[in-house]
Design an enzyme around this catalytic site. Structure first.
Site, PDB file in Angstrom:
ATOM      1  N   SER A 123       0.833  -1.202   0.000  1.00 27.18           N
ATOM      2  CA  SER A 123       0.000   0.000   0.000  1.00 27.18           C
ATOM      3  C   SER A 123       0.867   1.251   0.000  1.00 27.18           C
ATOM      4  CB  SER A 123      -0.859  -0.028   1.271  1.00 27.18           C
ATOM      5  OG  SER A 123      -1.386   1.242   1.534  1.00 27.18           O
ATOM      6  N   TYR A 170      -1.853  -1.452  11.001  1.00 30.14           N
ATOM      7  CA  TYR A 170      -2.127  -1.939   9.644  1.00 30.14           C
ATOM      8  C   TYR A 170      -0.993  -1.541   8.694  1.00 30.14           C
ATOM      9  CZ  TYR A 170      -3.618  -1.705   4.838  1.00 30.14           C
ATOM     10  OH  TYR A 170      -3.625  -1.822   3.468  1.00 30.14           O
ATOM     11  N   LYS A 224       2.187  -3.749   6.470  1.00 28.56           N
ATOM     12  CA  LYS A 224       2.581  -3.679   5.053  1.00 28.56           C
ATOM     13  C   LYS A 224       4.077  -3.419   4.938  1.00 28.56           C
ATOM     14  CE  LYS A 224      -1.376  -4.711   3.509  1.00 28.56           C
ATOM     15  NZ  LYS A 224      -1.572  -6.049   2.937  1.00 28.56           N
TER      16      LYS A 224
END
Ligand code: UDP
Length: 335
Positions: free
Chosen positions: A124, A149, A153
Site C-alpha cells: 500500500s 495496519y 505492510k
C-alpha cells in the site's frame, strides 16, 4: 496452464484479479476464510468468466491447511491479498493485525520456498506516510507507520525482501493507491461491511439514500481547496497489473528476484473535487458537511507511475469520472 493461488480471492481487489487471471488463461485456486467477504462472490466470478474457481475456505494462518492445499495443487504463483485492512481497527487490536497479516505471509513464504512458487504481495502507498516530495516514486523514503495496519505492510515488504535475498523465491510487491469502482458487468464489486471507512463507498451510500450525510474530514489542509488529495485508481486497472506481475514472475528471463511497483494513476484529486465530479457525472446532488480532520490522515499523496509504466508496460486507463460512474453503477445494482 499455470496455476495461481489467490488468497483473499473473494475480496474486493482479489475477486477482480481472479477474473483477469482467468481471462489470461491461468487456472485460479482461491483461499479465503470469508471473514470479510461472501461465498456468493464465486458465482459472480463464474458469471463473468464462465469458470467457477476451485475454492478453499481456509485461514492462511492455518499452515497445515495451506500445506494440504499445496499438496493437492502444483501452484506456480501466489497472489496474496488475504489480510485485515481496517486502519482504525488495527489501532484497537494491533495483535490481531500482526497475527493475521504477518503469520499468513510467513506461512506462505515457508511453503513457497519448498515448492518453487513465486509471490505477488498486496502492499500500500501507506508505506510512504506523509511524503516530503510528490509524486512518490518507489524510491521515496518509507516513513514510520502511523497504524499497525500500515506497519504490517512495511514489515511484510521487509520480510519478503530478506527472504528473496536468502532463497530462490521471486516476488513482486504492489503498492496500491486508492482503488474504487467495480467490474463493468456489476457481477462483482466491493461489499463494505458495516459503516464504510473509505470515502467512495460511504459517498455512494449517501447518494443512494442509505446514509444521511457524508462527513468531509477537514478543509484546512494545505491543498488548493483545503481537503486531502489522493490517487484514485479503478479496481480493474489494478487487477490487470497483477496479471502482468504474475506473467513477469513466471517468465524465466526475469532476472530481478524482488521488485516493488506503485499502482496508481499519477493524478491526485481532493475530496471536494471528487464530490464535484460525482455530482457532475451522475446528476445526483450529494449531502455533505465539512467536519474535523480524521486522526492519522495523510494530507496529499499520489503516485509516480513511471516505473510500472516502463517496466510492466502497464498504465491505468480509467479517469476519475469513469471510475465514479462505475462505483455508482455498482451501488445501484445493489439496490
Ligand atoms: N474521507 C472523508 N470522509 C469519509 C471518508 C474519507 O472525507 O467518510 C477522506 C479522508 O479524510 C481522505 C480521503 O477521503 O482524505 C480518502 O479516504 P479513504 O479512507 O478512502 O482512504 P485513505 O485515507 O486510506 O487514503
Amino acid at each position: 496452464m499455470s496455476k495461481v493461488l489467490v488468497t483473499g480471492g473473494t475480496g474486493y481487489i482479489g475477486s477482480h484479479t481472479v477474473v483477469e487471471l482467468q481471462a489470461s488463461g491461468y487456472e485460479v485456486i482461491i483461499a479465503d476464510d470469508l471473514s470479510n467477504s461472501k461465498k456468493e462472490v464465486l458465482q459472480g466470478i463464474e458469471k463473468i468468466s464462465g469458470i467457477l474457481p476451485t475454492f478453499y475456505e481456509i485461514d492462511i494462518c492455518n499452515k497445515p491447511a495451506v500445506e494440504a492445499l499445496f499438496d493437492q495443487h502444483q501452484i506456480d504463483a501466489i497472489v496474496h491479498f488475504a489480510a485485515s485492512k481496517a486502519v482504525g481497527e488495527s489501532v484497537e487490536k494491533p495483535l490481531l493485525y500482526y497475527k493475521n497479516n504477518l503469520i499468513s505471509l510467513v506461512n506462505l513464504l515457508e511453503i513457497a520456498h519448498g515448492r518453487n512458487a513465486s509471490l505477488v504481495f498486496s502492499s500500500s502507498c501507506t508505506v510512504y506516510g506523509e511524503p516530503d516530495k510528490l509524486p512518490v516514486t518507489e524510491r521515496s523514503p518509507i516513513k514510520p507507520a502511523i497504524s499497525p495496519y500500515g506497519n504490517t505492510k512495511q514489515i511484510g515488504e521487509e520480510i519478503i525482501r530478506d527472504v528473496v535475498e536468502a532463497t530462490q523465491i521471486q516476488a513482486i510487491s504492489l503498492r496500491y493507491f486508492n482503488p474504487i469502482g467495480a467490474h463493468d458487468s456489476v457481477a462483482i464489486g466491493e461489499y463494505p461491511q458495516g459503516v464504510p471507512n473509505n470515502l467512495v463507498p460511504y459517498l455512494m451510500q449517501v447518494a443512494a439514500g442509505e446514509r444521511e450525510q457524508l462527513s468531509v474530514f477537514g478543509d484546512d489542509y494545505s491543498t488548493p481547496d483545503g481537503t486531502c488529495i489522493r490517487d484514485y485508481i479503478h479496481v480493474v486497472d489494478l487487477a490487470k497489473a497483477h496479471v502482468i506481475a504474475v506473467d513477469r514472475l513466471l517468465q524465466s528471463k526475469n532476472d530481478k528476484p524482488y521488485e516493488v511497483f506503485n499502482l496508481g494513476t499519477g493524478k491526485g484529486y481532493s475530496v471536494l473535487e471528487l464530490i464535484k465530479t460525482f455530482e457532475q457525472v451522475t446528476g445526483v446532488k450529494l449531502n455533505y458537511a465539512i467536519v474535523d480532520r480524521r486522526a492519522g490522515d495523510i494530507e496529499k499523496v499520489y503516485a509516480d507511475t513511471t516505473f510500472a509504466n516502463d517496466v510492466l508496460g502497464w498504465k491505468a486507463g480509467k479517469e476519475l469520472d469513469e471510475m465514479l460512474l462505475s462505483s455508482w453503477k455498482w451501488q445501484q445494482s445493489l439496490g
